[in-house]
Design a protein around this motif. Sequence first.
Motif, mmCIF file in Angstrom:
data_model
loop_
_atom_site.group_PDB
_atom_site.id
_atom_site.type_symbol
_atom_site.label_atom_id
_atom_site.label_comp_id
_atom_site.label_asym_id
_atom_site.label_seq_id
_atom_site.Cartn_x
_atom_site.Cartn_y
_atom_site.Cartn_z
ATOM 1 N N GLU A 21 -13.387 -9.918 -13.356
ATOM 2 C CA GLU A 21 -11.931 -9.739 -13.240
ATOM 3 C C GLU A 21 -11.624 -8.316 -12.820
ATOM 4 O OE1 GLU A 21 -8.973 -11.262 -13.508
ATOM 5 O OE2 GLU A 21 -10.101 -13.116 -13.658
ATOM 6 N N LEU A 22 -10.679 -8.158 -11.925
ATOM 7 C CA LEU A 22 -10.241 -6.817 -11.589
ATOM 8 C C LEU A 22 -9.385 -6.308 -12.753
ATOM 9 C CD1 LEU A 22 -10.603 -4.920 -9.241
ATOM 10 C CD2 LEU A 22 -8.475 -5.758 -8.276
ATOM 11 N N LYS A 87 -3.063 -10.864 -8.177
ATOM 12 C CA LYS A 87 -3.682 -12.130 -8.587
ATOM 13 C C LYS A 87 -2.656 -13.254 -8.755
ATOM 14 C CE LYS A 87 -6.995 -14.234 -11.419
ATOM 15 N NZ LYS A 87 -8.304 -14.106 -11.972
ATOM 16 N N CYS A 89 -2.806 -16.601 -10.820
ATOM 17 C CA CYS A 89 -3.692 -17.321 -11.746
ATOM 18 C C CYS A 89 -3.540 -18.836 -11.621
ATOM 19 C CB CYS A 89 -3.441 -16.876 -13.177
ATOM 20 S SG CYS A 89 -1.881 -17.434 -13.839
ATOM 21 N N THR A 104 2.384 -14.723 -12.371
ATOM 22 C CA THR A 104 1.193 -14.164 -13.029
ATOM 23 C C THR A 104 1.441 -12.728 -13.473
ATOM 24 O OG1 THR A 104 -0.220 -15.508 -11.604
ATOM 25 C CG2 THR A 104 -1.283 -13.658 -12.715
ATOM 26 N N ASN A 105 2.210 -11.999 -12.671
ATOM 27 C CA ASN A 105 2.275 -10.547 -12.881
ATOM 28 C C ASN A 105 3.593 -9.991 -13.407
ATOM 29 O OD1 ASN A 105 -0.413 -9.585 -11.650
ATOM 30 N ND2 ASN A 105 0.368 -11.066 -10.161
ATOM 31 N N ARG A 137 -2.374 -4.818 -12.712
ATOM 32 C CA ARG A 137 -3.840 -4.893 -12.754
ATOM 33 C C ARG A 137 -4.397 -4.819 -14.168
ATOM 34 N NH1 ARG A 137 -5.228 -7.559 -8.389
ATOM 35 N NH2 ARG A 137 -4.656 -6.497 -6.472
ATOM 36 N N CYS A 138 -3.519 -4.654 -15.144
ATOM 37 C CA CYS A 138 -3.980 -4.549 -16.541
ATOM 38 C C CYS A 138 -4.296 -5.932 -17.097
ATOM 39 C CB CYS A 138 -2.865 -3.957 -17.407
ATOM 40 S SG CYS A 138 -3.031 -2.236 -17.681
ATOM 41 N N ASN A 139 -5.487 -6.094 -17.595
ATOM 42 C CA ASN A 139 -5.842 -7.352 -18.252
ATOM 43 C C ASN A 139 -5.328 -7.368 -19.684
ATOM 44 O OD1 ASN A 139 -7.156 -8.761 -16.147
ATOM 45 N ND2 ASN A 139 -8.925 -7.398 -16.373
ATOM 46 N N HIS A 140 -5.381 -8.563 -20.274
ATOM 47 C CA HIS A 140 -4.868 -8.753 -21.627
ATOM 48 C C HIS A 140 -5.948 -8.509 -22.686
ATOM 49 C CE1 HIS A 140 -3.133 -10.816 -25.117
ATOM 50 N NE2 HIS A 140 -4.352 -11.304 -25.272
ATOM 51 N N TRP A 193 -1.314 -18.156 -18.331
ATOM 52 C CA TRP A 193 -2.114 -17.313 -17.419
ATOM 53 C C TRP A 193 -3.464 -17.931 -17.052
ATOM 54 C CZ3 TRP A 193 1.170 -15.078 -20.990
ATOM 55 C CH2 TRP A 193 2.139 -14.215 -20.481
ATOM 56 N N VAL A 196 -9.225 -18.255 -20.719
ATOM 57 C CA VAL A 196 -9.638 -18.277 -22.128
ATOM 58 C C VAL A 196 -9.909 -16.830 -22.508
ATOM 59 C CG1 VAL A 196 -11.404 -19.068 -23.751
ATOM 60 C CG2 VAL A 196 -10.698 -20.539 -21.843
ATOM 61 N N CYS A 197 -9.228 -16.366 -23.532
ATOM 62 C CA CYS A 197 -9.337 -14.953 -23.877
ATOM 63 C C CYS A 197 -10.710 -14.651 -24.485
ATOM 64 C CB CYS A 197 -8.230 -14.556 -24.856
ATOM 65 S SG CYS A 197 -8.190 -12.786 -25.113
ATOM 66 N N HIS A 198 -11.395 -13.659 -23.865
ATOM 67 C CA HIS A 198 -12.693 -13.229 -24.392
ATOM 68 C C HIS A 198 -12.603 -11.804 -24.913
ATOM 69 C CE1 HIS A 198 -14.765 -16.779 -23.224
ATOM 70 N NE2 HIS A 198 -14.458 -16.657 -21.958
HETATM 71 C C1 LIG Z 1 -1.634 -9.699 -14.497
HETATM 72 S S1 LIG Z 1 -3.188 -10.283 -13.928
HETATM 73 C C2 LIG Z 1 -4.260 -9.012 -14.483
HETATM 74 C C3 LIG Z 1 -5.104 -8.417 -13.390
HETATM 75 C C4 LIG Z 1 -6.074 -9.370 -12.772
HETATM 76 N N1 LIG Z 1 -7.327 -9.406 -13.499
HETATM 77 C C5 LIG Z 1 -6.351 -9.056 -11.297
HETATM 78 O O1 LIG Z 1 -7.462 -9.336 -10.850
HETATM 79 O O2 LIG Z 1 -5.444 -8.571 -10.634
HETATM 80 C C6 LIG Z 1 -3.409 -11.601 -15.059
HETATM 81 C C7 LIG Z 1 -4.634 -12.429 -14.784
HETATM 82 O O3 LIG Z 1 -5.826 -11.696 -15.053
HETATM 83 C C8 LIG Z 1 -6.775 -12.494 -15.745
HETATM 84 N N2 LIG Z 1 -6.963 -11.963 -17.103
HETATM 85 C C9 LIG Z 1 -6.152 -11.095 -17.751
HETATM 86 N N3 LIG Z 1 -6.620 -10.799 -18.970
HETATM 87 C C10 LIG Z 1 -7.757 -11.512 -19.111
HETATM 88 C C11 LIG Z 1 -8.701 -11.635 -20.173
HETATM 89 N N4 LIG Z 1 -8.558 -10.987 -21.332
HETATM 90 N N5 LIG Z 1 -9.751 -12.465 -19.991
HETATM 91 C C12 LIG Z 1 -9.903 -13.156 -18.825
HETATM 92 N N6 LIG Z 1 -9.043 -13.073 -17.788
HETATM 93 C C13 LIG Z 1 -7.982 -12.250 -17.931
HETATM 94 C C14 LIG Z 1 -6.223 -13.887 -15.795
HETATM 95 O O4 LIG Z 1 -6.663 -14.592 -14.664
HETATM 96 C C15 LIG Z 1 -4.727 -13.645 -15.704
HETATM 97 O O5 LIG Z 1 -4.052 -14.737 -15.198
#
Ligand SMILES: C[S@@+](CC[C@H](N)C(=O)[O-])C[C@H]1O[C@@H](n2cnc3c(N)ncnc32)[C@H](O)[C@@H]1O
Length: 338
Positions: A21-22, A87, A89, A104-105, A137-140, A193, A196-198
């Motif tokens: 994931e970015l 992204k 999703c 998504t964003n 670009r911030c992941n959860h 989104w 599955v949260c890891h």
């Molecule tokens: C707002 S974007 C975050 C940035 C994204 N990873 C990107 O590549 O631009 C939200 C998406 O990122 C991924 N994502 C965010 N948090 C995640 C996490 N804790 N585990 C797995 N995927 C996550 C999911 O696909 C989600 O729908």
Amino acid sequence: MLTGREEGHNPYSSAHNLDGELGMVARTFIPQGGVILVEHPVIVVPADMEVDASVVGLDEAGSQSELYGALFSRLDSQMRKEVLALKDCSASPNAFTTRGIFNTNALDVRLEVDKRRKFQAKVQEQKYKALFLKTSRCNHSCGPNAVWRFDRLSFTLTLSAVRAIHPGEEITISYINPFLPRHTRRTQLQSKWNFVCHCTHCDAPWTFPSAISQSDKARYELSTFFKKLPDWEQWCFDENNEQFMIERHLRAMQMREKEGLEGFQDGTGSEIVAYMKHIDALVMCYGALADVQGFTKWVRKAREVKLAEGPDNALHVKVLDLWLKEPGKFYVWGWKRL
Ligand SMILES: C[S@@+](CC[C@H](N)C(=O)[O-])C[C@H]1O[C@@H](n2cnc3c(N)ncnc32)[C@H](O)[C@@H]1O
């Protein structure tokens, strides 16, 4: 640990994590309270735009894809390119949609709207959806190390660290109310989104159901902590219970550190960093007890966070410096000893 592309003097860069994931990653040490970035939104629309297509000049018959297409077409070409690279999703990598990218964003913000009717001025708070290029670009994480807040006056989002973040660490925010039980959090993340949260708070020692229920209980307790906290003045003038208030705050701080919830007060979207509220309360308690050692320890901590938050706190830091030099000048010094 992530390694990323360097981006100017920013304390962060973008990088791929272990899941591919970015995400956003710290390039330098960011202290607790430190500002990671400040940015303006590129798109802001009423939260009910899908119901009211007239916002982008379409009549009700306009389809959802037309709606978002019309919205994105108003951006200049460079910005449109950057937004289209975000992204989606809801789709496979090669089949993104403008609606998918937006949903998504986009983040929920509240704005004050002048709902003037005839001669009656009426300012109302309304829900909007705002798209921010960098924060997208911030992941959860269910125990995120950063929080964002939107300032209506400067029309900017500020992303700040709720605990110290070290170089190479991923910078995360929470997409949902982090006080919800694990099962509900994961269901919401999956349904909106599509993942599955890891995060370490979902995955780490969770093979034990007892650990899950302990975490769920701790989160619930933290969400109601300030509501249930007895009145400070009552504690102050109660001859018994000397350490009671201090113990309550220290325990809550420990729970927040364990759950990674330093940045959240009650899940209602309050913009106060809860950890700072505990620090302020401990300053008050030790001050009221005229305990120089405890007072100095927590005033120093408050000073450290306030300094990291930025130059707007210069006056606050000056006051803290005065109290460090002369604790007796603290406005409730020794009240509990009266
Ligand atoms: C707002 S974007 C975050 C940035 C994204 N990873 C990107 O590549 O631009 C939200 C998406 O990122 C991924 N994502 C965010 N948090 C995640 C996490 N804790 N585990 C797995 N995927 C996550 C999911 O696909 C989600 O729908």
